[in-house]
Write a protein that holds these residues in place. Structure first.
Motif, short mmCIF file in Angstrom:
data_model
loop_
_atom_site.label_atom_id
_atom_site.label_comp_id
_atom_site.label_asym_id
_atom_site.label_seq_id
_atom_site.Cartn_x
_atom_site.Cartn_y
_atom_site.Cartn_z
N GLU A 13 -2.46 67.94 -1.58
CA GLU A 13 -1.86 67.67 -2.94
C GLU A 13 -0.79 68.80 -3.07
N LYS A 14 0.14 68.37 -3.59
CA LYS A 14 1.24 69.19 -3.93
C LYS A 14 1.56 69.38 -5.27
N ILE A 15 2.54 70.07 -5.62
CA ILE A 15 2.94 70.61 -6.91
C ILE A 15 4.19 70.19 -7.13
N CYS A 16 4.43 69.30 -8.43
CA CYS A 16 5.68 68.93 -8.63
C CYS A 16 6.69 69.95 -8.93
N GLN A 17 7.80 69.71 -8.42
CA GLN A 17 8.94 70.86 -8.44
C GLN A 17 9.55 70.72 -9.93
N TRP A 18 9.07 69.77 -10.78
CA TRP A 18 9.75 69.79 -12.16
C TRP A 18 8.65 70.23 -13.09
N CYS A 19 7.66 69.56 -13.24
CA CYS A 19 6.79 69.78 -14.35
C CYS A 19 5.56 70.73 -13.88
N LYS A 20 5.55 70.89 -12.53
CA LYS A 20 4.57 71.96 -11.83
C LYS A 20 2.95 71.35 -11.94
N GLU A 21 2.96 70.08 -12.03
CA GLU A 21 1.54 69.37 -12.26
C GLU A 21 1.32 69.02 -10.71
N ARG A 22 0.01 69.21 -10.49
CA ARG A 22 -0.56 68.75 -9.08
C ARG A 22 -0.51 67.24 -9.01
N PHE A 23 -0.08 66.73 -7.91
CA PHE A 23 -0.42 65.30 -7.58
C PHE A 23 -0.47 65.03 -5.81
N GLN A 24 -0.90 63.66 -5.90
CA GLN A 24 -1.21 63.14 -4.35
C GLN A 24 0.19 62.46 -3.97
N PRO A 25 0.85 63.00 -2.96
CA PRO A 25 2.17 62.31 -2.72
C PRO A 25 1.86 61.07 -1.73
N THR A 26 2.58 60.17 -2.03
CA THR A 26 2.36 58.82 -1.24
C THR A 26 3.16 59.10 0.15
N ARG A 27 4.08 59.95 0.12
CA ARG A 27 4.64 60.36 1.39
C ARG A 27 4.65 61.72 1.61
N ASN A 28 4.85 62.02 2.72
CA ASN A 28 4.74 63.73 2.92
C ASN A 28 5.80 64.49 2.49
N ILE A 29 6.82 63.71 2.26
CA ILE A 29 8.23 64.45 2.00
C ILE A 29 8.59 64.66 0.25
N ALA A 30 7.45 63.85 -0.50
CA ALA A 30 7.60 63.73 -1.82
C ALA A 30 7.44 65.20 -2.34
N ARG A 31 8.55 65.52 -3.28
CA ARG A 31 8.50 66.84 -4.02
C ARG A 31 8.43 66.53 -5.53
N PHE A 32 8.32 65.29 -6.04
CA PHE A 32 8.19 65.14 -7.57
C PHE A 32 6.83 64.18 -7.75
N CYS A 33 6.26 64.38 -8.69
CA CYS A 33 5.03 63.36 -9.23
C CYS A 33 5.24 62.13 -9.82
N SER A 34 6.84 61.79 -9.95
CA SER A 34 6.94 60.67 -10.87
C SER A 34 8.58 60.47 -10.51
N VAL A 35 9.21 59.26 -10.82
CA VAL A 35 10.31 59.06 -10.75
C VAL A 35 11.19 59.97 -11.96
#
Length: 158
Positions: A13-35
């Motif tokens: 699980e990662k934390i979105c760098q913009w909204c600080k919500e937890r999310f499951q990344p579809t790729r290991n390098i994802a930094r944001f929960c959504s477009v």
């Protein structure tokens, strides 16, 4: 789902760098929960970007960002929008909307200045009169007449 998979997913699980919500990344390098969060990070609000390029001095507030060929500051608008002239944007955030067909003119004659106390509204005619009065116009004093004109081919005695 087996317990080990749930635990494993929690570890990724990662934390979105913009909204600080937890999310499951579809790729290991994802930094944001959504477009949407990704776009907000790429294009922060225009007010934040505006102040990033203003250098306040004792007199003029100098625009240190992108400029036109004539020295006026420009700021890119939201994605797929036109560029915004920095002095116009400064007027709008400090004084409100600019009516259609009205110019933002400079008392200080510094095109890079965005200090609202150095700006005033006027028509094209007002701007031209101001230009002539301050000696910034091609036709402004001193007027070259007769043989004193740079393109003169005759002298007064001829």
């Amino acid at each position: 789902m087996p317990e080990c998979h749930r635990i494993r997913k929690k570890c990724h699980e990662k934390i979105c760098q913009w909204c600080k919500e937890r999310f499951q990344p579809t790729r290991n390098i994802a930094r944001f929960c959504s477009v949407s969060c990704s776009n907000k990070a790429k294009f922060p609000p225009i007010q934040i970007r505006f102040w990033k390029y203003v250098q306040k001095t004792a007199g003029c507030w100098l625009w240190i960002g992108a400029k036109t060929s004539r020295g006026y500051g420009v700021l890119s608008g939201p994605p797929s929008k036109r560029c915004i002239v920095a002095s116009r944007f400064s007027w709008e955030i400090h004084n409100g909307e600019i009516p259609n067909g009205i110019f933002v003119c400079h008392h200080c004659d510094n095109p890079a200045c965005v200090n609202p106390s150095h700006l005033f509204l006027g028509t094209n005619s007002d701007n031209m009169v101001d230009s002539v009065r301050k000696g910034r116009s091609k036709g402004s004093p001193p007027h070259f007449k007769g043989s004193l004109h740079p393109r003169s081919v005759l002298i007064e005695s001829e």
